[in-house]
Design a protein around this motif. Structure first.
Motif, PDB file in Angstrom:
ATOM      1  N   VAL A 128     -40.202 -12.534   7.885  1.00  0.00           N
ATOM      2  CA  VAL A 128     -39.776 -13.492   6.925  1.00  0.00           C
ATOM      3  C   VAL A 128     -38.303 -14.004   7.323  1.00  0.00           C
ATOM      4  O   VAL A 128     -37.495 -13.476   7.396  1.00  0.00           O
ATOM      5  CB  VAL A 128     -39.464 -12.796   5.589  1.00  0.00           C
ATOM      6  N   PRO A 129     -38.493 -15.235   7.952  1.00  0.00           N
ATOM      7  CA  PRO A 129     -36.887 -15.885   8.632  1.00  0.00           C
ATOM      8  C   PRO A 129     -36.185 -16.155   7.378  1.00  0.00           C
ATOM      9  O   PRO A 129     -36.755 -16.431   6.333  1.00  0.00           O
ATOM     10  CB  PRO A 129     -37.709 -17.033   9.420  1.00  0.00           C
ATOM     11  N   GLN A 130     -34.856 -16.677   7.800  1.00  0.00           N
ATOM     12  CA  GLN A 130     -34.081 -17.101   6.731  1.00  0.00           C
ATOM     13  C   GLN A 130     -33.971 -18.490   6.942  1.00  0.00           C
ATOM     14  O   GLN A 130     -34.386 -19.274   8.008  1.00  0.00           O
ATOM     15  CB  GLN A 130     -32.554 -16.613   7.258  1.00  0.00           C
ATOM     16  N   ILE A 131     -33.776 -19.130   5.785  1.00  0.00           N
ATOM     17  CA  ILE A 131     -33.378 -20.447   5.716  1.00  0.00           C
ATOM     18  C   ILE A 131     -31.894 -20.826   5.546  1.00  0.00           C
ATOM     19  O   ILE A 131     -31.213 -20.191   4.832  1.00  0.00           O
ATOM     20  CB  ILE A 131     -33.816 -21.020   4.209  1.00  0.00           C
ATOM     21  N   VAL A 132     -31.300 -21.877   6.543  1.00  0.00           N
ATOM     22  CA  VAL A 132     -29.968 -21.973   6.709  1.00  0.00           C
ATOM     23  C   VAL A 132     -29.580 -23.087   5.475  1.00  0.00           C
ATOM     24  O   VAL A 132     -29.978 -24.153   5.670  1.00  0.00           O
ATOM     25  CB  VAL A 132     -29.565 -22.399   7.953  1.00  0.00           C
ATOM     26  N   GLU A 231     -40.413 -20.228  15.651  1.00  0.00           N
ATOM     27  CA  GLU A 231     -41.112 -21.553  15.463  1.00  0.00           C
ATOM     28  C   GLU A 231     -41.015 -22.121  14.077  1.00  0.00           C
ATOM     29  O   GLU A 231     -40.445 -21.391  13.174  1.00  0.00           O
ATOM     30  CB  GLU A 231     -42.531 -21.135  15.728  1.00  0.00           C
ATOM     31  N   ARG A 232     -41.489 -23.309  13.768  1.00  0.00           N
ATOM     32  CA  ARG A 232     -41.115 -23.966  12.295  1.00  0.00           C
ATOM     33  C   ARG A 232     -41.953 -22.921  11.345  1.00  0.00           C
ATOM     34  O   ARG A 232     -42.876 -22.536  11.671  1.00  0.00           O
ATOM     35  CB  ARG A 232     -41.455 -25.179  12.430  1.00  0.00           C
ATOM     36  N   ASP A 238     -41.166 -29.561   7.982  1.00  0.00           N
ATOM     37  CA  ASP A 238     -40.282 -30.571   8.663  1.00  0.00           C
ATOM     38  C   ASP A 238     -38.909 -30.255   8.803  1.00  0.00           C
ATOM     39  O   ASP A 238     -38.119 -30.951   9.407  1.00  0.00           O
ATOM     40  CB  ASP A 238     -40.264 -31.918   7.551  1.00  0.00           C
ATOM     41  N   VAL A 239     -38.750 -29.021   8.540  1.00  0.00           N
ATOM     42  CA  VAL A 239     -37.491 -28.257   8.730  1.00  0.00           C
ATOM     43  C   VAL A 239     -37.320 -27.688  10.199  1.00  0.00           C
ATOM     44  O   VAL A 239     -38.196 -26.698  10.471  1.00  0.00           O
ATOM     45  CB  VAL A 239     -36.879 -27.170   7.805  1.00  0.00           C
ATOM     46  N   PRO A 240     -36.469 -28.076  10.995  1.00  0.00           N
ATOM     47  CA  PRO A 240     -36.435 -27.531  12.342  1.00  0.00           C
ATOM     48  C   PRO A 240     -35.930 -26.019  12.276  1.00  0.00           C
ATOM     49  O   PRO A 240     -35.157 -25.690  11.540  1.00  0.00           O
ATOM     50  CB  PRO A 240     -35.478 -28.668  13.173  1.00  0.00           C
ATOM     51  N   THR A 241     -36.166 -25.320  13.727  1.00  0.00           N
ATOM     52  CA  THR A 241     -35.362 -24.282  13.743  1.00  0.00           C
ATOM     53  C   THR A 241     -34.451 -24.258  14.219  1.00  0.00           C
ATOM     54  O   THR A 241     -33.747 -25.386  14.511  1.00  0.00           O
ATOM     55  CB  THR A 241     -36.091 -23.527  15.009  1.00  0.00           C
ATOM     56  N   MET A 250     -30.523 -18.323  18.178  1.00  0.00           N
ATOM     57  CA  MET A 250     -30.601 -18.153  16.842  1.00  0.00           C
ATOM     58  C   MET A 250     -31.609 -18.053  16.164  1.00  0.00           C
ATOM     59  O   MET A 250     -32.181 -18.926  15.734  1.00  0.00           O
ATOM     60  CB  MET A 250     -29.594 -19.431  16.315  1.00  0.00           C
ATOM     61  N   VAL A 251     -32.138 -16.828  16.701  1.00  0.00           N
ATOM     62  CA  VAL A 251     -33.352 -16.304  16.146  1.00  0.00           C
ATOM     63  C   VAL A 251     -33.268 -14.960  14.975  1.00  0.00           C
ATOM     64  O   VAL A 251     -32.747 -14.136  15.790  1.00  0.00           O
ATOM     65  CB  VAL A 251     -34.475 -16.103  17.140  1.00  0.00           C
TER      66      VAL A 251
END
Length: 327
Positions: A128-132, A231-232, A238-241, A250-251
């Motif tokens: 579960v990645p974070q959204i900045v 990866e996106r 549409d939100v870049p990594t 920055m992963v």
């Protein structure tokens, strides 16, 4: 240690050459009793939700019920420790998150277990990645603009987290290192109050797990500058990594994986792996997991072990470099 070196680590992991084992072809009498899946967090949280989603199909494939057992406390350490000390027969596993496996070992002076020695990796289930995101009206429309603002205003921008040592906190510390910025950490008792203060402008930056921010991003109340996955994210194509946006390395993500005590026979690991992978391939389960903002993985034990060692080293570097300490 950079995530791109994962393949190079794979061959160094003794005793885990399991990727090619035929599914369910071994251990004909396993399991011969219910499988206990410890969730080291309170009922109703993300880990509990994930466990209940995958346990349905797992139970069908194993021919025995997978029983969820909540063992909350100490940021997941209590539940993980219970499995680290369990009998290694494959009937006891834990759905652990990244904190108790690769972050807390660098912060806790008296860990009750050695995550690299006392546990058997079975599979990473979900990432579960974070959204900045930034406070409304702050100005930056992308990561490059945010980094430029932070460099122009050293120490003046604050980022929130779900507490010291949380994956959200570590994401902020990683950003400081990878982008070379000076931003101030403000810990909260969970992601929800941090989101509230971001909306109010009391903090300027938040890197929160996707489920905590996705509703606000879709509603337009908070911007999504980037995601911290390699990866996106499928739900935000549409939100870049962050890496695409010019912040190399920055992963960061909160991950959930299935582990057992050290010493589980290889044929039994193969049976458990096949059951989890069947659950992740189930359309109903897959849709529910993706709806959590997750990235479905289902990796082999060898790849999961390499991933654990790699991220363990990464967060160790972050803790040493930034001097993060539990208060």
């Amino acid at each position: 240690m950079n995530i791109t070196r994962r393949a190079a680590l794979t061959g160094t992991l003794a005793g885990l050459g399991l990727a090619a084992l035929p599914r369910l072809a071994f251990a004909q009498n396993f399991p011969d009793q219910p499988v206990r899946m410890v969730v080291p967090f309170a009922a109703g949280g993300p880990a509990d939700t994930i466990a209940r989603l995958i346990s349905r199909v797992m139970s069908e494939k194993l021919g025995k019920p997978v029983v969820i057992e909540a063992r909350a406390g100490a940021g997941g350490l209590i539940g993980v420790d219970a499995i680290a000390k369990a009998r290694p027969d494959g009937h006891s596993v834990v759905l652990a998150s990244s904190g108790a496996i690769v972050i807390q070992p660098h912060l806790q002076p008296n860990m009750p277990y050695d995550a690299l020695r006392d546990l058997t990796p079975i599979t990473q289930v979900l990432g579960v990645p974070q959204i900045v995101s930034v406070a409304p009206g702050l100005g930056p429309k992308n990561m490059a603009e945010l980094v430029a603002m932070a460099k122009a205003r050293p120490g003046q921008l604050a980022f929130g987290s779900a507490g010291i040592g949380s994956s959200l906190h570590m994401a902020g510390e990683l950003l400081k290192i990878r982008a070379g910025v000076d931003i101030t950490h403000v810990p909260y008792r969970g992601a929800a109050p941090a989101v509230t203060d971001l909306l109010a402008g009391r903090i300027q930056i938040l890197m929160a797990d996707a489920p905590a921010l996705i509703g606000h991003v879709r509603a337009g109340t908070l911007p999504a500058l980037a995601v911290t996955s390699a990866e996106r994210l499928g739900i935000l194509p549409d939100v870049p990594t962050a890496v695409e946006s010019g912040v190399p390395g920055m992963v960061s993500e909160t991950w959930y994986g299935l582990l057992g005590p050290a010493g589980i026979p290889a044929d039994r690991i193969a049976v458990l792996l096949a059951a989890v992978q069947a659950a992740l391939a189930d359309e109903q389960t897959k849709a529910a997991l993706l709806n959590q903002g997750g990235r479905i993985v289902g990796s082999s034990p060898t790849d999961f072990a390499a991933f654990i060692r790699e991220t363990h080293a990464t967060w160790g570097e972050v803790v040493r470099t930034t001097g993060v300490k539990l208060e």
